[in-house]
Design a protein around this motif. Structure first.
Motif, PDB file in Angstrom:
ATOM      1  N   ALA A   1      36.397  33.714  33.778  1.00  0.00           N
ATOM      2  CA  ALA A   1      35.309  34.539  34.289  1.00  0.00           C
ATOM      3  C   ALA A   1      34.745  35.442  33.193  1.00  0.00           C
ATOM      4  O   ALA A   1      33.547  35.669  33.108  1.00  0.00           O
ATOM      5  CB  ALA A   1      35.810  35.371  35.460  1.00  0.00           C
ATOM      6  N   ASP A   2      35.634  35.948  32.364  1.00  0.00           N
ATOM      7  CA  ASP A   2      35.212  36.873  31.316  1.00  0.00           C
ATOM      8  C   ASP A   2      35.370  36.188  29.962  1.00  0.00           C
ATOM      9  O   ASP A   2      36.437  36.204  29.362  1.00  0.00           O
ATOM     10  CB  ASP A   2      36.063  38.142  31.379  1.00  0.00           C
ATOM     11  N   ARG A   3      34.313  35.566  29.507  1.00  0.00           N
ATOM     12  CA  ARG A   3      34.356  34.793  28.267  1.00  0.00           C
ATOM     13  C   ARG A   3      33.684  35.586  27.148  1.00  0.00           C
ATOM     14  O   ARG A   3      32.524  35.959  27.266  1.00  0.00           O
ATOM     15  CB  ARG A   3      33.653  33.446  28.472  1.00  0.00           C
ATOM     16  N   PRO A   4      34.401  35.857  26.056  1.00  0.00           N
ATOM     17  CA  PRO A   4      33.793  36.591  24.935  1.00  0.00           C
ATOM     18  C   PRO A   4      32.555  35.854  24.429  1.00  0.00           C
ATOM     19  O   PRO A   4      32.554  34.625  24.312  1.00  0.00           O
ATOM     20  CB  PRO A   4      34.914  36.592  23.888  1.00  0.00           C
ATOM     21  N   LYS A   5      31.518  36.616  24.117  1.00  0.00           N
ATOM     22  CA  LYS A   5      30.247  36.006  23.722  1.00  0.00           C
ATOM     23  C   LYS A   5      30.159  35.812  22.216  1.00  0.00           C
ATOM     24  O   LYS A   5      30.585  36.665  21.437  1.00  0.00           O
ATOM     25  CB  LYS A   5      29.091  36.862  24.228  1.00  0.00           C
ATOM     26  N   VAL A   6      29.573  34.677  21.851  1.00  0.00           N
ATOM     27  CA  VAL A   6      29.439  34.288  20.451  1.00  0.00           C
ATOM     28  C   VAL A   6      28.018  33.779  20.225  1.00  0.00           C
ATOM     29  O   VAL A   6      27.450  33.098  21.082  1.00  0.00           O
ATOM     30  CB  VAL A   6      30.434  33.151  20.108  1.00  0.00           C
ATOM     31  N   VAL A   7      27.427  34.113  19.075  1.00  0.00           N
ATOM     32  CA  VAL A   7      26.186  33.455  18.665  1.00  0.00           C
ATOM     33  C   VAL A   7      26.495  32.615  17.439  1.00  0.00           C
ATOM     34  O   VAL A   7      27.327  32.983  16.606  1.00  0.00           O
ATOM     35  CB  VAL A   7      25.042  34.453  18.355  1.00  0.00           C
ATOM     36  N   ILE A   8      25.821  31.474  17.338  1.00  0.00           N
ATOM     37  CA  ILE A   8      26.059  30.566  16.226  1.00  0.00           C
ATOM     38  C   ILE A   8      24.740  29.944  15.789  1.00  0.00           C
ATOM     39  O   ILE A   8      23.839  29.738  16.601  1.00  0.00           O
ATOM     40  CB  ILE A   8      27.065  29.461  16.624  1.00  0.00           C
ATOM     41  N   GLY A   9      24.623  29.674  14.493  1.00  0.00           N
ATOM     42  CA  GLY A   9      23.416  29.028  14.000  1.00  0.00           C
ATOM     43  C   GLY A   9      23.564  28.654  12.545  1.00  0.00           C
ATOM     44  O   GLY A   9      24.537  29.041  11.874  1.00  0.00           O
ATOM     45  N   SER A  10      22.603  27.868  12.061  1.00  0.00           N
ATOM     46  CA  SER A  10      22.554  27.488  10.648  1.00  0.00           C
ATOM     47  C   SER A  10      21.582  28.404   9.911  1.00  0.00           C
ATOM     48  O   SER A  10      20.525  28.761  10.443  1.00  0.00           O
ATOM     49  CB  SER A  10      22.114  26.030  10.501  1.00  0.00           C
TER      50      SER A  10
END
Length: 215
Positions: free
Chosen positions: A90-99
């Motif tokens: 339910a509580d998933r740590p947030k991540v951003v990813i990109g090139s």
């Protein structure tokens, strides 16, 4: 069909840049209960081979794009199956990813996105060819814990350092954990630019991300 036969079928489909055959094989993988993680690893290796062929003009951009589309479609099919293992919380740590800016590679980033999602993170894939400001603005917008910065070429790896410098300039460095990865990246490079973590592959990225948040 035996596991090895399916692995070879998928490799052949990717090398032929046959999007439909890749998707068909991915569906067969799911139906037969073949090890999906092993398949993803084989797919990643094959896409690296295709990338090398592209560099020496044995494969051209339209073909590479078809293979990449098939790869992404297969990953979308695999992800729900992997999530059935019970990693969706339910509580998933947030991540951003990109090139990074100037880098158009997607395969490594896509594999990390899938494995981190399966590993219990909520991942926002920002895409390719990204300015440093895009990483930071999106991380702030969704209250991310980790920023993953991918660079697959020696000519673009310096942009990872730019992202970290931008964070410092904005006074936000302590707000995020920053992970770097990609073909030319090493642990020593990550250390030299002040990144918090480095992983050489998608499975390792999950372990590093979990360790960073635990600390």
């Amino acid at each position: 069909m035996a596991n090895q036969e399916l692995l070879q079928k998928m490799k052949d489909a990717l090398l032929a840049c046959d999007e439909d055959a890749v998707i068909e094989t991915a569906q067969e993988v799911i139906q037969t209960g073949t090890d999906i993680l092993e398949m993803i690893s084989a797919m990643g290796e094959t896409m690296t081979v295709l990338g090398d062929k592209f560099q020496v003009m044995e494969v051209f951009l339209p073909e590479l794009l078809l293979a990449s589309k098939g790869f992404k479609a297969a990953m979308r099919l695999f992800e729900p199956e992997l999530l059935k293992s019970g990693t969706a919380g339910a509580d998933r740590p947030k991540v951003v990813i990109g090139s990074v800016k100037g880098d158009l590679h997607t395969v490594g980033k896509d594999m990390v996105t899938t494995m981190m999602t399966v590993g219990g993170f909520e991942v926002k894939d920002l895409g390719i060819d990204l300015d440093a400001s895009t990483f930071i603005n999106e991380a702030v917008a969704i209250d991310a814990k980790i920023i993953c910065v991918s660079a697959l070429m020696s000519s673009t790896i310096a942009q990872q350092k730019v992202v970290l410098e931008f964070l410092k300039a904005k006074g936000l460095r302590d707000q995020f954990k920053v992970m770097v990865g990609g073909g030319p990246c090493t642990q020593s490079w990550a250390d030299s630019i002040g990144a918090d973590g480095f992983a050489k592959d998608a499975v390792g990225a999950v372990a590093v991300a979990k360790r960073l948040l635990a600390n």
